[in-house]
Design an enzyme around this catalytic site. Structure first.
Site, PDB file in Angstrom:
ATOM      1  N   ASP A 155     -13.052   1.675   4.631  1.00 34.15           N
ATOM      2  CA  ASP A 155     -12.582   0.204   4.549  1.00 34.15           C
ATOM      3  C   ASP A 155     -13.532  -0.551   5.426  1.00 34.15           C
ATOM      4  O   ASP A 155     -12.750  -1.566   5.959  1.00 34.15           O
ATOM      5  CB  ASP A 155     -11.189   0.664   5.380  1.00 34.15           C
ATOM      6  CG  ASP A 155     -10.282   1.091   4.412  1.00 34.15           C
ATOM      7  OD1 ASP A 155     -10.169   0.741   3.258  1.00 34.15           O
ATOM      8  OD2 ASP A 155      -9.351   2.227   4.686  1.00 34.15           O
ATOM      9  N   ASP A 191      -8.371   0.621  -4.364  1.00 34.36           N
ATOM     10  CA  ASP A 191      -8.634  -0.282  -3.170  1.00 34.36           C
ATOM     11  C   ASP A 191     -10.014  -0.359  -2.994  1.00 34.36           C
ATOM     12  O   ASP A 191     -10.254  -1.480  -2.216  1.00 34.36           O
ATOM     13  CB  ASP A 191      -7.807   0.307  -1.966  1.00 34.36           C
ATOM     14  CG  ASP A 191      -6.492   0.741  -2.214  1.00 34.36           C
ATOM     15  OD1 ASP A 191      -6.167   1.500  -3.266  1.00 34.36           O
ATOM     16  OD2 ASP A 191      -5.563   0.599  -1.336  1.00 34.36           O
ATOM     17  N   THR A 227      -1.512   9.440  -7.870  1.00 35.28           N
ATOM     18  CA  THR A 227      -1.103   8.309  -6.844  1.00 35.28           C
ATOM     19  C   THR A 227      -0.957   8.856  -5.426  1.00 35.28           C
ATOM     20  O   THR A 227      -0.805  10.019  -5.265  1.00 35.28           O
ATOM     21  CB  THR A 227       0.177   7.482  -7.498  1.00 35.28           C
ATOM     22  OG1 THR A 227       0.167   6.205  -6.936  1.00 35.28           O
ATOM     23  CG2 THR A 227       1.442   8.323  -7.255  1.00 35.28           C
ATOM     24  N   ARG A 253      -0.026  -3.222  -6.136  1.00 37.26           N
ATOM     25  CA  ARG A 253      -1.200  -3.802  -5.515  1.00 37.26           C
ATOM     26  C   ARG A 253      -2.305  -3.137  -5.898  1.00 37.26           C
ATOM     27  O   ARG A 253      -3.391  -3.678  -5.912  1.00 37.26           O
ATOM     28  CB  ARG A 253      -0.905  -3.556  -3.979  1.00 37.26           C
ATOM     29  CG  ARG A 253      -1.895  -4.245  -3.098  1.00 37.26           C
ATOM     30  CD  ARG A 253      -1.443  -4.109  -1.594  1.00 37.26           C
ATOM     31  NE  ARG A 253      -1.358  -3.048  -0.969  1.00 37.26           N
ATOM     32  CZ  ARG A 253      -0.385  -2.441  -0.520  1.00 37.26           C
ATOM     33  NH1 ARG A 253       0.885  -3.130  -0.991  1.00 37.26           N
ATOM     34  NH2 ARG A 253      -0.102  -1.425  -0.026  1.00 37.26           N
ATOM     35  N   TRP A 301      -5.584  -5.342  -6.526  1.00 38.68           N
ATOM     36  CA  TRP A 301      -7.273  -4.902  -6.219  1.00 38.68           C
ATOM     37  C   TRP A 301      -8.078  -4.802  -7.365  1.00 38.68           C
ATOM     38  O   TRP A 301      -9.277  -5.162  -7.073  1.00 38.68           O
ATOM     39  CB  TRP A 301      -7.031  -3.516  -5.362  1.00 38.68           C
ATOM     40  CG  TRP A 301      -6.214  -3.208  -4.410  1.00 38.68           C
ATOM     41  CD1 TRP A 301      -5.523  -2.196  -3.828  1.00 38.68           C
ATOM     42  CD2 TRP A 301      -6.098  -4.005  -2.879  1.00 38.68           C
ATOM     43  NE1 TRP A 301      -5.157  -1.989  -2.580  1.00 38.68           N
ATOM     44  CE2 TRP A 301      -5.325  -3.501  -2.166  1.00 38.68           C
ATOM     45  CE3 TRP A 301      -6.900  -5.416  -2.773  1.00 38.68           C
ATOM     46  CZ2 TRP A 301      -5.047  -3.938  -0.826  1.00 38.68           C
ATOM     47  CZ3 TRP A 301      -6.387  -6.103  -1.283  1.00 38.68           C
ATOM     48  CH2 TRP A 301      -5.785  -5.236  -0.589  1.00 38.68           C
ATOM     49  N   SER A 317       4.010   1.294   1.597  1.00 37.90           N
ATOM     50  CA  SER A 317       4.106   2.343   0.943  1.00 37.90           C
ATOM     51  C   SER A 317       5.456   2.877   0.778  1.00 37.90           C
ATOM     52  O   SER A 317       6.046   3.634   1.676  1.00 37.90           O
ATOM     53  CB  SER A 317       3.245   3.587   1.300  1.00 37.90           C
ATOM     54  OG  SER A 317       3.327   4.602   0.693  1.00 37.90           O
ATOM     55  N   SER A 334       6.418   6.654   1.012  1.00 37.77           N
ATOM     56  CA  SER A 334       6.330   7.128   2.390  1.00 37.77           C
ATOM     57  C   SER A 334       7.504   6.430   3.050  1.00 37.77           C
ATOM     58  O   SER A 334       7.681   6.754   4.574  1.00 37.77           O
ATOM     59  CB  SER A 334       4.960   7.031   2.872  1.00 37.77           C
ATOM     60  OG  SER A 334       4.118   7.601   2.283  1.00 37.77           O
TER      61      SER A 334
END
Length: 438
Positions: free
Chosen positions: A154, A214, A274, A286, A290, A403, A406
């Site tokens: 990231d 991402d 996923t 999303r 991205w 998310s 989660s």
């Protein structure tokens, strides 16, 4: 005897009545004329959402900085000690609002740490007031420690959104050094046999070498580093990753998987999964954002037609999907089972809108369509999704989803939604004023 003249009363009354009717008609015509002028004025005086939204953001981000300071001061000694033991570093920037209503702050290593300073750089770019530059530097500089953090993919989100915008606007040579070192650090995650940049090191029980869609966003840092250093290492890795992702991440309809697992020896695909979407076969909203943003950016940096075609096809998938709402603000997953009773993801909308403004400059044939989609999204975000001034802990937009599987960050503000919202506003303004970007 002289006779006194008496007017014909019925004729007189008729004449007066006609005068009154004429006067009434003139009043009506006058009112109609005023109404038409007013309507014409309303039609020509379009609302300037860029100015209005930046005026709002100015107030809101000043409030946000006070909320950040307050949250840092109120952190418990136990929390500080826990982070110290894990060498996490201090809390620096906001990410979201916790279920208890408190502001959620992150340390520099969190993937979202670069977005808040990025917002402040965008404020400086728009307003050109040195106080915004000072604020942006204050929240950017603590992220320097991330330049050598090779444990994450990231780097673009953390460093390019913060130091990258800072360097673009100030040409600070120290920022340039930090960016180049960050780019070299990112290249250490490249897997040459698979021709991809590894995304995560966690969840070894699930994946051998996971790559998430991402990761397309982090390639911009590598392209920038190539432009600045002329080291082809950066360009080659970025192009290889983008091409491999086209090959393995997309279905026939151009929707994207979230996670592709690779064998680093053979380069073969092991699994297509996923993590944040509804299912392995669904289109996480999303993730599609991205993808369209990433390939639009890759075309800008390479001019390879395959990247432009990919961006066009992904955009077409998004905006022809039957589950896309009328206001174009997507549900968190295009295949979520309870649509229309599913949470939206505003962050997917802001990323997509920003991408569409750029895509409109490369695909002239479809440019009006892309601009219409982007403007519709931005109009609806501005009308129906803005936070309240000096409320919502200083975030700009509500109703994003991090998310849902989660049960993490569902229907909340998210800092990256705000970052790409301001970016999209700047791109909209630049296109309308100059007809081009960059």
């Amino acid at each position: 005897m002289n006779q006194i003249y008496k007017p014909n009363r019925p004729l007189y009354l008729t004449f007066v009545s006609k005068l009154e009717n004429l006067y009434t008609m003139r009043k009506i015509l006058f009112c109609v004329a005023v109404l038409l002028v007013t309507l014409a004025s309303c039609k020509t005086e379009k609302k300037d959402i860029v100015k209005d939204d930046f005026d709002f953001a100015s107030k809101q981000l000043i409030f946000a900085m006070t909320e950040v300071s307050k949250a840092i001061e109120e952190e418990s000694p136990e929390s500080r000690e826990k982070r110290k033991k894990k060498n996490l570093g201090p809390l620096v920037n906001p990410r979201t609002i916790n279920p208890d209503g408190k502001l959620s702050l992150v340390a520099s290593r969190d993937w979202t740490s670069g977005f808040f300073p990025g917002e402040l750089w965008y404020m400086y770019e728009y307003i050109k007031d040195k106080k915004w530059e000072a604020a942006a530097r204050k929240y950017t500089d603590p992220l320097e420690r991330e330049k050598t953090n090779g444990g994450t993919h990231d780097m673009g989100f953390k460093v390019y959104c913060s130091f990258g915008n800072g360097y673009r606007l100030t040409k600070d040579e120290n920022y340039k050094k930090i960016l180049l070192e960050s780019a070299y650090t990112l290249t250490t995650r490249y897997q040459p046999n698979a021709k991809i940049i590894r995304s995560w090191d966690h969840s070894g029980d699930k994946w051998k070498c996971p790559v998430i869609i991402d990761n397309m966003m982090n390639l911009e840092l590598l392209f920038w580093a190539f432009s600045e250093s002329k080291d082809s290492l950066f360009y080659d890795i970025a192009v290889n990753h983008a091409q491999t992702t086209i090959k393995n991440h997309f279905r026939e309809d151009y929707s994207s998987y979230h996670v592709i697992d690779y064998d680093t020896i053979t380069g073969a695909v092991i699994n297509k999964h996923t993590h944040q979407g509804y299912s392995h076969s669904s289109a996480w909203a999303r993730g599609q954002a991205w993808a369209v943003y990433g390939y639009t950016m890759c075309y800008r940096e390479t001019k390879l037609p395959e990247f432009l075609e990919q961006a066009k096809n992904i955009a077409n998938y998004i905006f022809t999907h039957p589950n896309l709402p009328e206001d174009l603000i997507p549900y968190w997953d295009f295949n979520a089972p309870e649509i229309p009773n599913e949470p939206r993801d505003v962050s997917a909308a802001t990323v997509t809108a920003s991408a569409l403004y750029e895509l409109s400059t490369y695909d002239k044939e479809n440019s009006p369509k892309y601009l219409n989609w982007a403007n519709t999204m931005m109009d609806n975000l501005s009308k129906n999704y803005l936070a309240k001034v000096e409320e919502d802990r200083g975030f700009l937009l509500l109703h994003s989803t991090g998310s849902k599987p989660s049960n993490l960050e569902v229907d909340v503000p998210l800092v990256y939604a705000d970052y790409y919202f301001l970016e999209a506003l700047l791109r909209k303004q630049q296109l309308e004023q100059t007809g081009k970007l960059f």
